[in-house]
Design a protein around this motif. Structure first.
Motif, PDB file in Angstrom:
ATOM      1  N   UNK A   1       0.927  22.009  32.077  1.00 24.57           N
ATOM      2  CA  UNK A   1       0.304  23.014  31.214  1.00 24.57           C
ATOM      3  C   UNK A   1      -0.536  22.333  30.130  1.00 24.57           C
ATOM      4  N   UNK A   2      -0.001  21.280  29.513  1.00 23.86           N
ATOM      5  CA  UNK A   2      -0.750  20.548  28.483  1.00 23.86           C
ATOM      6  C   UNK A   2      -1.961  19.831  29.091  1.00 23.86           C
ATOM      7  N   UNK A   3      -1.801  19.274  30.285  1.00 21.09           N
ATOM      8  CA  UNK A   3      -2.881  18.504  30.928  1.00 21.09           C
ATOM      9  C   UNK A   3      -4.054  19.400  31.323  1.00 21.09           C
ATOM     10  N   UNK A   4      -3.801  20.651  31.694  1.00 23.39           N
ATOM     11  CA  UNK A   4      -4.858  21.573  32.139  1.00 23.39           C
ATOM     12  C   UNK A   4      -5.827  21.923  31.019  1.00 23.39           C
ATOM     13  N   UNK A   5      -5.384  21.962  29.789  1.00 20.97           N
ATOM     14  CA  UNK A   5      -6.223  22.403  28.675  1.00 20.97           C
ATOM     15  C   UNK A   5      -7.316  21.396  28.339  1.00 20.97           C
ATOM     16  N   UNK A   6      -7.070  20.134  28.502  1.00 20.23           N
ATOM     17  CA  UNK A   6      -8.021  19.058  28.234  1.00 20.23           C
ATOM     18  C   UNK A   6      -8.641  19.118  26.839  1.00 20.23           C
ATOM     19  N   UNK A   7      -7.779  19.333  25.838  1.00 13.46           N
ATOM     20  CA  UNK A   7      -8.217  19.301  24.440  1.00 13.46           C
ATOM     21  C   UNK A   7      -7.393  18.245  23.712  1.00 13.46           C
ATOM     22  N   UNK A   8      -7.918  17.868  22.553  1.00  7.51           N
ATOM     23  CA  UNK A   8      -7.196  16.865  21.772  1.00  7.51           C
ATOM     24  C   UNK A   8      -5.804  17.356  21.397  1.00  7.51           C
ATOM     25  N   UNK A   9      -5.715  18.618  20.923  1.00 11.25           N
ATOM     26  CA  UNK A   9      -4.413  19.136  20.491  1.00 11.25           C
ATOM     27  C   UNK A   9      -3.430  19.233  21.659  1.00 11.25           C
ATOM     28  N   UNK A  10      -3.900  19.578  22.848  1.00 17.01           N
ATOM     29  CA  UNK A  10      -2.984  19.643  23.990  1.00 17.01           C
ATOM     30  C   UNK A  10      -2.541  18.238  24.402  1.00 17.01           C
ATOM     31  N   UNK A  11      -3.463  17.247  24.291  1.00 13.15           N
ATOM     32  CA  UNK A  11      -3.087  15.862  24.593  1.00 13.15           C
ATOM     33  C   UNK A  11      -2.039  15.371  23.579  1.00 13.15           C
ATOM     34  N   UNK A  12      -2.271  15.683  22.305  1.00 11.11           N
ATOM     35  CA  UNK A  12      -1.322  15.326  21.253  1.00 11.11           C
ATOM     36  C   UNK A  12       0.040  15.965  21.518  1.00 11.11           C
ATOM     37  N   UNK A  13       0.033  17.258  21.863  1.00 13.33           N
ATOM     38  CA  UNK A  13       1.283  17.961  22.136  1.00 13.33           C
ATOM     39  C   UNK A  13       2.005  17.384  23.356  1.00 13.33           C
ATOM     40  N   UNK A  14       1.232  16.963  24.359  1.00 13.79           N
ATOM     41  CA  UNK A  14       1.822  16.329  25.536  1.00 13.79           C
ATOM     42  C   UNK A  14       2.524  15.023  25.158  1.00 13.79           C
ATOM     43  N   UNK A  15       1.887  14.217  24.307  1.00 12.69           N
ATOM     44  CA  UNK A  15       2.481  12.958  23.867  1.00 12.69           C
ATOM     45  C   UNK A  15       3.761  13.227  23.079  1.00 12.69           C
ATOM     46  N   UNK A  16       3.702  14.201  22.180  1.00 10.87           N
ATOM     47  CA  UNK A  16       4.894  14.561  21.395  1.00 10.87           C
ATOM     48  C   UNK A  16       6.000  15.030  22.323  1.00 10.87           C
ATOM     49  N   UNK A  17       5.649  15.879  23.279  1.00 13.60           N
ATOM     50  CA  UNK A  17       6.638  16.396  24.233  1.00 13.60           C
ATOM     51  C   UNK A  17       7.287  15.278  25.030  1.00 13.60           C
TER      52      UNK A  17
END
Length: 162
Positions: free
Chosen positions: A143-159
């Motif tokens: 779900x995070x990877x599909x968005x391809x935005x900085x905030x989704x990438x950041x959230x993926x790393x945090x997750x």
């Protein structure tokens, strides 16, 4: 006027006057000792609240005596009563306050036996939380990877770190 070796009646009354300590007197002495030690007012309020709860709930366990004369059994009965509606951490907080209070009473000679000497804290059982299974973890990461935005990438790393 020359002083005799005998005390007058007025002097005897002063010398032999004894203060019979009651709950209010010893509690004020306890609070005074905490203030002398420069204990925070929030801690003093914590002691006050614990003693007030004890006073309030004594009627529920049918104890009709001063707090300073409670026995270990009385305190254990109170703990058993509290276990019906209080969490173990809350009860432990009160036990810690009682230990400080009764240690003071014992050290100052207000009581001959410390009822908290052998009183133990309750064992706190930690709740095991359910974790995600591997499929759920993959779905969230995708779900995070599909968005391809900085905030989704950041959230993926945090997750992934969490």
């Amino acid at each position: 006027m020359r002083r005799s070796n005998h005390l007058s009646l007025e002097e005897k009354a002063i010398v032999y006057q004894t203060i019979v300590p009651d709950d209010d007197f010893v509690f004020h002495e306890f609070i005074r000792s905490r203030r002398i030690r420069n204990v925070r007012e929030t801690t003093i309020q914590y002691y006050t609240d614990a003693i007030n709860v004890l006073k309030r709930d004594m009627e529920f366990i049918h104890v009709q005596k001063p707090i300073m004369h409670l026995s270990q059994r009385d305190l254990e009965d109170m703990i058993m009563y509290w276990k019906g509606f209080m969490r173990a951490n809350t009860i432990n907080s009160k036990i810690k306050a009682f230990k400080a209070y009764y240690n003071f009473l014992y050290q100052q000679g207000f009581i001959k036996i410390n009822p908290c000497e052998n009183l133990s804290l309750l064992r706190v059982r930690e709740e095991i939380r359910e974790t995600l299974n591997p499929d759920e973890i993959k779905k969230i990461a995708n779900h995070f990877k599909k968005k391809e935005t900085f905030s989704s990438y950041r959230d993926l790393v945090i997750f992934q770190l969490y």
